[in-house]
Design a protein around this motif. Structure first.
Motif, PDB file in Angstrom:
ATOM      1  N   ILE A 215       0.838  -1.206   0.000  1.00 23.04           N
ATOM      2  CA  ILE A 215       0.000   0.000   0.000  1.00 23.04           C
ATOM      3  C   ILE A 215       0.870   1.252   0.000  1.00 23.04           C
ATOM      4  CG2 ILE A 215      -1.641   1.330   1.382  1.00 23.04           C
ATOM      5  CD1 ILE A 215      -2.915  -1.281   2.232  1.00 23.04           C
ATOM      6  N   ILE A 216       1.971   1.231   0.746  1.00 22.85           N
ATOM      7  CA  ILE A 216       2.866   2.390   0.785  1.00 22.85           C
ATOM      8  C   ILE A 216       3.477   2.641  -0.583  1.00 22.85           C
ATOM      9  CG2 ILE A 216       5.058   3.206   1.717  1.00 22.85           C
ATOM     10  CD1 ILE A 216       4.289   1.943   4.366  1.00 22.85           C
ATOM     11  N   VAL A 217       3.911   1.576  -1.244  1.00 23.20           N
ATOM     12  CA  VAL A 217       4.476   1.729  -2.581  1.00 23.20           C
ATOM     13  C   VAL A 217       3.423   2.283  -3.543  1.00 23.20           C
ATOM     14  CG1 VAL A 217       5.487   0.514  -4.530  1.00 23.20           C
ATOM     15  CG2 VAL A 217       6.173  -0.080  -2.204  1.00 23.20           C
ATOM     16  N   ALA A 218       2.204   1.740  -3.471  1.00 26.85           N
ATOM     17  CA  ALA A 218       1.136   2.220  -4.347  1.00 26.85           C
ATOM     18  C   ALA A 218       0.767   3.669  -4.031  1.00 26.85           C
ATOM     19  CB  ALA A 218      -0.087   1.323  -4.211  1.00 26.85           C
ATOM     20  N   SER A 219       0.863   4.052  -2.760  1.00 31.34           N
ATOM     21  CA  SER A 219       0.487   5.422  -2.388  1.00 31.34           C
ATOM     22  C   SER A 219       1.447   6.445  -2.984  1.00 31.34           C
ATOM     23  CB  SER A 219       0.442   5.553  -0.867  1.00 31.34           C
ATOM     24  OG  SER A 219       1.736   5.376  -0.310  1.00 31.34           O
ATOM     25  N   THR A 220       2.743   6.120  -3.043  1.00 26.25           N
ATOM     26  CA  THR A 220       3.688   7.063  -3.648  1.00 26.25           C
ATOM     27  C   THR A 220       3.364   7.291  -5.117  1.00 26.25           C
ATOM     28  OG1 THR A 220       5.227   5.255  -4.133  1.00 26.25           O
ATOM     29  CG2 THR A 220       5.508   6.400  -2.050  1.00 26.25           C
ATOM     30  N   ILE A 276       7.002  14.752  -9.807  1.00 18.97           N
ATOM     31  CA  ILE A 276       6.539  13.421 -10.207  1.00 18.97           C
ATOM     32  C   ILE A 276       7.720  12.464 -10.363  1.00 18.97           C
ATOM     33  CG2 ILE A 276       5.404  12.134 -12.057  1.00 18.97           C
ATOM     34  CD1 ILE A 276       3.607  14.540 -12.476  1.00 18.97           C
ATOM     35  N   LEU A 277       8.820  12.956 -10.917  1.00 20.82           N
ATOM     36  CA  LEU A 277       9.998  12.106 -11.076  1.00 20.82           C
ATOM     37  C   LEU A 277      10.536  11.654  -9.722  1.00 20.82           C
ATOM     38  CD1 LEU A 277      12.226  10.880 -12.853  1.00 20.82           C
ATOM     39  CD2 LEU A 277      13.448  13.066 -12.681  1.00 20.82           C
ATOM     40  N   SER A 278      10.639  12.558  -8.764  1.00 19.95           N
ATOM     41  CA  SER A 278      11.158  12.189  -7.448  1.00 19.95           C
ATOM     42  C   SER A 278      10.234  11.206  -6.743  1.00 19.95           C
ATOM     43  CB  SER A 278      11.352  13.444  -6.594  1.00 19.95           C
ATOM     44  OG  SER A 278      10.118  14.110  -6.370  1.00 19.95           O
ATOM     45  N   ILE A 279       8.922  11.396  -6.854  1.00 21.74           N
ATOM     46  CA  ILE A 279       7.986  10.483  -6.205  1.00 21.74           C
ATOM     47  C   ILE A 279       8.057   9.101  -6.846  1.00 21.74           C
ATOM     48  CG2 ILE A 279       5.538  10.017  -5.796  1.00 21.74           C
ATOM     49  CD1 ILE A 279       5.119  13.019  -5.507  1.00 21.74           C
ATOM     50  N   ASN A 280       8.152   9.035  -8.162  1.00 18.52           N
ATOM     51  CA  ASN A 280       8.259   7.734  -8.827  1.00 18.52           C
ATOM     52  C   ASN A 280       9.551   7.023  -8.459  1.00 18.52           C
ATOM     53  OD1 ASN A 280       5.791   7.937 -10.145  1.00 18.52           O
ATOM     54  ND2 ASN A 280       6.668   8.904 -11.948  1.00 18.52           N
ATOM     55  N   ILE A 281      10.642   7.770  -8.339  1.00 16.65           N
ATOM     56  CA  ILE A 281      11.912   7.162  -7.938  1.00 16.65           C
ATOM     57  C   ILE A 281      11.810   6.622  -6.512  1.00 16.65           C
ATOM     58  CG2 ILE A 281      14.316   7.688  -7.388  1.00 16.65           C
ATOM     59  CD1 ILE A 281      14.342   9.596  -9.739  1.00 16.65           C
ATOM     60  N   ILE A 282      11.172   7.387  -5.616  1.00 18.22           N
ATOM     61  CA  ILE A 282      10.988   6.908  -4.241  1.00 18.22           C
ATOM     62  C   ILE A 282      10.135   5.649  -4.226  1.00 18.22           C
ATOM     63  CG2 ILE A 282       9.953   7.485  -2.015  1.00 18.22           C
ATOM     64  CD1 ILE A 282      10.711  10.398  -2.572  1.00 18.22           C
ATOM     65  N   GLY A 283       9.083   5.622  -5.042  1.00 17.23           N
ATOM     66  CA  GLY A 283       8.236   4.433  -5.106  1.00 17.23           C
ATOM     67  C   GLY A 283       8.999   3.208  -5.580  1.00 17.23           C
TER      68      GLY A 283
END
Length: 296
Positions: A215-220, A276-283
């Motif tokens: 869920i955490i991965v999907a939330s990012t 968006i790029l930073s959030i996708n990398i964190i995910g």
């Protein structure tokens, strides 16, 4: 002297794995920098984002206006800082709505056998619907009533986050359902069932905590999707009112000046892309860190 071993936890190991991923750490630092700039920037850069100065209209970036001004002389940096709060708030609130619906539907579908087929068929139906046209129709139908009841800005915010959240829960529901199907076959679930724990207690106390990783991965990824969708709606003129700056509305307002004054759309677009790029990398980093196969 007895050898003392450090107690290991899933989240502790995940943090160690995440720190080893330099790209993910750089993405986290970039996101934190953007958030700090958005939250603290207006207190340091005290310029009214709505102040109009025709004498300085379409001014290029300078010391007095680092991001330049728009066609009405409004400072673009101040408007980006103010609009970033709204864009991030939209992403976070819509993510919370989508994750709540997705987790509940996935949990029920995976654990309660008689609900699996109807809930998953409903999820499949929602996945086949074209989201952008439906978002445009929903915004056109309910935007004005919501604004009349809650005000222009708050009504638009409630409408945008509700529409984005209600159309973004399906991937999370499918992932949670697949994980629940495997978890309910584990020994600790059988043990809880044998000692008389009710189904509701098993789902809430034993299964749901074990789905937090996915869920955490999907939330990012959902936060990034919410920001991008809000930007799309604002760019099409169906988001927030024209006097409320968001990153998407800044692109919409200044789209006709891309050749004459490219800085009007460059900086809002760059902020959207970097966030968006930073959030996708964190995910991606969280997905690898929470993978059990990565634990040593």
């Amino acid at each position: 002297m007895a050898d003392k071993r450090k107690h290991r936890t899933l989240w502790g190991d995940a943090w160690v794995q995440f720190r080893r991923n330099r790209v993910a750490v750089y993405g986290l630092l970039l996101l934190l920098l953007i958030i700090l700039a958005i939250l603290l920037g207006p207190y340091i850069y005290r310029v009214d984002p709505r102040a109009i100065n025709i004498l300085e209209s379409s001014a290029p970036p300078s010391a007095s206006h680092p991001f330049g001004t728009d066609d009405l002389g409004r400072d673009i940096l101040a408007r980006c800082l103010y609009g970033g709060r709204i864009s991030l708030a939209v992403g976070l609130v819509s993510m919370a709505i989508a994750m709540t619906f997705g987790a509940v539907i996935g949990l029920l579908a995976g654990y309660v056998a008689r609900l699996d087929n109807p809930l998953m068929r409903f999820t499949d139906m929602m996945l086949t619907l074209p989201q952008i046209p439906l978002l445009l129709v929903a915004m056109s139908l309910f935007r004005d009533p919501m604004r009349m009841r809650f005000g222009l800005e708050m009504g638009a915010f409630i409408m945008v986050v509700s529409v984005i959240g209600l159309f973004g829960w399906m991937p999370t529901a499918r992932m949670v359902r697949g994980l629940v199907l495997s978890l309910k076959q584990k020994e600790f679930i059988e043990a809880a069932t044998n000692i008389g724990v009710r189904s509701g207690g098993i789902m809430v106390r034993h299964i749901l905590p074990n789905t937090f990783g996915i869920i955490i991965v999907a939330s990012t990824l959902s936060v990034a999707s919410g920001i991008l969708t809000e930007s799309t709606l604002s760019f099409l003129g169906l988001g927030f009112p024209p006097d409320v700056p968001t990153w998407g509305s800044l692109l919409y307002e200044n789209r006709n000046y891309m050749i004459k004054a490219p800085w009007m759309v460059l900086f809002p677009g760059l902020l959207i892309s970097l966030t968006i790029l930073s959030i996708n990398i964190i995910g991606d980093g969280l997905r690898d860190a929470l993978d059990p196969r990565q634990r040593q």
